[in-house]
Design an enzyme around this catalytic site. Structure first.
Site, PDB file in Angstrom:
ATOM      1  N   ASP A 137      32.424 -24.199  15.811  1.00  0.00           N
ATOM      2  CA  ASP A 137      31.160 -24.347  15.116  1.00  0.00           C
ATOM      3  C   ASP A 137      30.516 -25.648  15.597  1.00  0.00           C
ATOM      4  OD1 ASP A 137      29.166 -24.086  12.931  1.00  0.00           O
ATOM      5  OD2 ASP A 137      30.289 -25.752  12.047  1.00  0.00           O
ATOM      6  N   ASP A 181      27.526 -27.719  13.917  1.00  0.00           N
ATOM      7  CA  ASP A 181      27.166 -28.727  12.923  1.00  0.00           C
ATOM      8  C   ASP A 181      28.264 -28.897  11.883  1.00  0.00           C
ATOM      9  OD1 ASP A 181      24.582 -29.042  14.114  1.00  0.00           O
ATOM     10  OD2 ASP A 181      23.979 -27.178  13.135  1.00  0.00           O
ATOM     11  N   CYS A 189      22.774 -17.968  16.682  1.00  0.00           N
ATOM     12  CA  CYS A 189      22.014 -17.028  15.861  1.00  0.00           C
ATOM     13  C   CYS A 189      20.709 -17.688  15.448  1.00  0.00           C
ATOM     14  CB  CYS A 189      22.806 -16.618  14.623  1.00  0.00           C
ATOM     15  SG  CYS A 189      21.840 -15.594  13.494  1.00  0.00           S
ATOM     16  N   ASP A 242      33.992 -25.665   9.694  1.00  0.00           N
ATOM     17  CA  ASP A 242      34.147 -26.500   8.499  1.00  0.00           C
ATOM     18  C   ASP A 242      33.831 -25.788   7.196  1.00  0.00           C
ATOM     19  OD1 ASP A 242      31.383 -26.475   9.287  1.00  0.00           O
ATOM     20  OD2 ASP A 242      31.017 -28.204   8.001  1.00  0.00           O
TER      21      ASP A 242
END
Length: 254
Positions: A48, A50, A125, A162
């Site tokens: 991921d 951010d 996305c 996260d």
């Protein structure tokens, strides 16, 4: 068909796929063969963006605001050093909200690679939470797109993130999910995670060297997870609108 430039490709209903660094896919050594009935060896790690690789700045399109998370460079280099494929899977609903452009997303991608080195693929996305796409996490589309571009089986892929949506996307795609909690990670997401680690570098070290070791909270190494202890009263923390689905009536969330 191989993509040889950094230009994204997309379908109207699918993710943007950037493949700027094919050299990141080289194998330093062949994968270890799996014994009969054992889990197949890891071939790729997808991160991921951010809150995992870089600090979470909601709807950020400014490369100057990119800051790596602690241990991010060492974690990525460890994966790279094993010759595994590397990728990023990221929801960026700021595009659908009119807050980001493709060029701004690409500019942040370039800055991340300046700081952390090249990745074999970025699957992004650009849709909003209510668009009904199949790529926005927790849907599996980003993981499927990244694995297809890298030429790896999702069953031989780990997704590190996260929040619970990252692990749900991994699970739906047939990949392995590892949670690295931060201050925005909900307690129920930590409790539900099949695998977790207190920091990014620990998560990667376990994926690479201790693939059969448990990654639950009782087996944590390194500094404690950010956030209040379980016995403390709930603490209000900032939650990225990119991370969280809208709640309540329309217009009630950013």
């Amino acid at each position: 068909m191989l993509i040889t430039s950094a230009a994204p490709t997309s379908r109207a209903d699918g993710p943007w796929v950037f493949a700027p660094a094919r050299q990141a896919r080289r194998r330093v050594r062949p994968p270890r063969p799996a014994p009969p009935g054992a889990t197949p060896p890891l071939a790729a790690v997808l991160f991921d963006r951010d809150g995992t690789l870089i600090e979470d700045v909601p709807y950020n399109g400014d490369p100057g605001r990119v800051r790596p998370m602690p241990g991010a460079r060492a974690a990525v280099e460890a994966v790279r050093g094993r010759g595994l494929s590397l990728g990023v899977v990221s929801n960026q609903s700021g595009v659908a909200r009119g807050l980001l452009t493709r060029e701004r997303v690409a500019a942040v991608r370039r800055r991340v690679e300046e700081l952390l080195g090249p990745f074999g693929v970025w699957a992004v996305c650009p849709h909003g939470p209510d668009d009904g796409c199949g790529c926005r996490k927790p849907a599996p589309g980003l993981v499927h797109a990244a694995c297809a571009e890298l030429g790896v089986d999702p069953a031989r892929t780990a997704v590190v993130g996260d929040i619970g949506a990252d692990l749900a996307a991994a699970r739906a795609a047939g990949a392995r999910g590892v949670l690295v909690p931060t201050s925005v990670t909900r307690p129920e997401e930590v409790a539900a995670a099949e695998e977790s680690a207190p920091d990014l570098l620990t998560a990667v070290r376990r994926l690479l060297d201790l693939e059969d070791a448990p990654l639950g909270p009782d087996d944590a190494e390194g500094p404690p997870v950010q956030g209040p202890p379980a016995q403390s009263p709930p603490v209000q923390v900032r939650q990225s609108p990119e991370h969280r689905p809208a709640q309540g009536p329309a217009g009630g969330a950013p």
